[in-house]
Design a protein around this motif. Structure first.
Motif, PDB file in Angstrom:
ATOM      1  N   LEU A 256      -5.400   6.869   4.416  1.00  0.00           N
ATOM      2  CA  LEU A 256      -5.058   5.823   3.460  1.00  0.00           C
ATOM      3  C   LEU A 256      -5.192   4.523   4.250  1.00  0.00           C
ATOM      4  CD1 LEU A 256      -3.925   5.271   0.647  1.00  0.00           C
ATOM      5  CD2 LEU A 256      -1.723   5.144   1.695  1.00  0.00           C
TER       6      LEU A 256
ATOM      7  N   GLU B  17       0.339   8.805   6.103  1.00  0.00           N
ATOM      8  CA  GLU B  17      -1.201   8.901   5.863  1.00  0.00           C
ATOM      9  C   GLU B  17      -1.946   7.581   6.434  1.00  0.00           C
ATOM     10  OE1 GLU B  17      -0.757  11.205   1.591  1.00  0.00           O
ATOM     11  OE2 GLU B  17      -1.068   8.864   1.421  1.00  0.00           O
TER      12      GLU B  17
ATOM     13  N   TYR C 186       8.497  10.234  -0.023  1.00  0.00           N
ATOM     14  CA  TYR C 186       7.246   9.602  -0.226  1.00  0.00           C
ATOM     15  C   TYR C 186       6.612   8.461   0.374  1.00  0.00           C
ATOM     16  CZ  TYR C 186       7.501  12.859  -4.261  1.00  0.00           C
ATOM     17  OH  TYR C 186       7.658  14.232  -5.129  1.00  0.00           O
TER      18      TYR C 186
ATOM     19  N   PRO D 170       0.251  15.141  -0.887  1.00  0.00           N
ATOM     20  CA  PRO D 170      -0.053  14.321   0.370  1.00  0.00           C
ATOM     21  C   PRO D 170      -1.378  14.536   1.024  1.00  0.00           C
ATOM     22  CG  PRO D 170       1.529  15.782   0.858  1.00  0.00           C
ATOM     23  CD  PRO D 170       1.184  16.334  -0.689  1.00  0.00           C
TER      24      PRO D 170
ATOM     25  N   LEU E 138       0.915  -1.313   0.098  1.00  0.00           N
ATOM     26  CA  LEU E 138      -0.086   0.068  -0.127  1.00  0.00           C
ATOM     27  C   LEU E 138       0.717   1.075  -0.158  1.00  0.00           C
ATOM     28  CD1 LEU E 138      -3.153   1.016   0.204  1.00  0.00           C
ATOM     29  CD2 LEU E 138      -2.731   1.134   2.574  1.00  0.00           C
ATOM     30  N   SER E 139       1.911   1.316   0.707  1.00  0.00           N
ATOM     31  CA  SER E 139       2.772   2.376   1.010  1.00  0.00           C
ATOM     32  C   SER E 139       3.301   2.739  -0.365  1.00  0.00           C
ATOM     33  CB  SER E 139       3.430   2.366   2.146  1.00  0.00           C
ATOM     34  OG  SER E 139       4.357   1.278   2.057  1.00  0.00           O
TER      35      SER E 139
ATOM     36  N   ALA F 224       3.397   8.305   2.981  1.00  0.00           N
ATOM     37  CA  ALA F 224       2.360   7.262   2.653  1.00  0.00           C
ATOM     38  C   ALA F 224       2.152   6.582   3.901  1.00  0.00           C
ATOM     39  CB  ALA F 224       2.933   6.228   1.671  1.00  0.00           C
TER      40      ALA F 224
ATOM     41  N   GLN G   8       2.191   7.071  -6.793  1.00  0.00           N
ATOM     42  CA  GLN G   8       1.138   7.926  -6.766  1.00  0.00           C
ATOM     43  C   GLN G   8       1.528   9.417  -6.465  1.00  0.00           C
ATOM     44  OE1 GLN G   8      -2.518   7.811  -4.661  1.00  0.00           O
ATOM     45  NE2 GLN G   8      -3.647   8.057  -6.563  1.00  0.00           N
ATOM     46  N   MET G   9       1.975   9.406  -5.409  1.00  0.00           N
ATOM     47  CA  MET G   9       2.552  10.929  -4.844  1.00  0.00           C
ATOM     48  C   MET G   9       3.568  11.651  -5.738  1.00  0.00           C
ATOM     49  SD  MET G   9       2.089  11.327  -0.682  1.00  0.00           S
ATOM     50  CE  MET G   9       2.534   9.747  -0.102  1.00  0.00           C
TER      51      MET G   9
ATOM     52  N   ARG H 251       1.246   4.154  -2.898  1.00  0.00           N
ATOM     53  CA  ARG H 251       0.865   5.464  -2.820  1.00  0.00           C
ATOM     54  C   ARG H 251       2.063   6.077  -2.874  1.00  0.00           C
ATOM     55  NH1 ARG H 251      -1.810   9.665  -3.123  1.00  0.00           N
ATOM     56  NH2 ARG H 251      -2.005  11.413  -1.502  1.00  0.00           N
TER      57      ARG H 251
END
Length: 70
Positions: free
Chosen positions: A59, A53, A46, A36, A22-23, A50, A29-30, A26
């Motif tokens: 997230l 988040e 990043y 963020p 997941l991190s 993540a 994506q960032m 993300r």
């Protein structure tokens, strides 16, 4: 010492594999959006953002995916 701690993160998502996946998704994506979900993240990287988040519960994993606690 790493922040956020793995113990605190595992209270949100119990699987280390899911946390990493997941991190990483993300973070990718960032790197493209530079947006963020947390205000004033402590980390400048990043993946760290993540993880922050996830800790802030901004997230999460999708409802259709099984959590270890269920």
């Amino acid at each position: 010492m790493l922040e956020p701690s793995i113990d605190a993160l595992q209270e949100k998502i119990n699987s280390k594999y899911t946390l990493v996946t997941l991190s990483a998704m993300r973070a990718r994506q960032m790197s493209e959006t530079k947006n963020p979900l947390v205000d004033h993240p402590f980390s400048h990287k990043y993946v760290g953002m993540a993880l922050e988040e996830i800790l802030a519960e901004k997230l999460t994993i999708a409802d259709g995916q099984k959590k270890d606690s269920e």
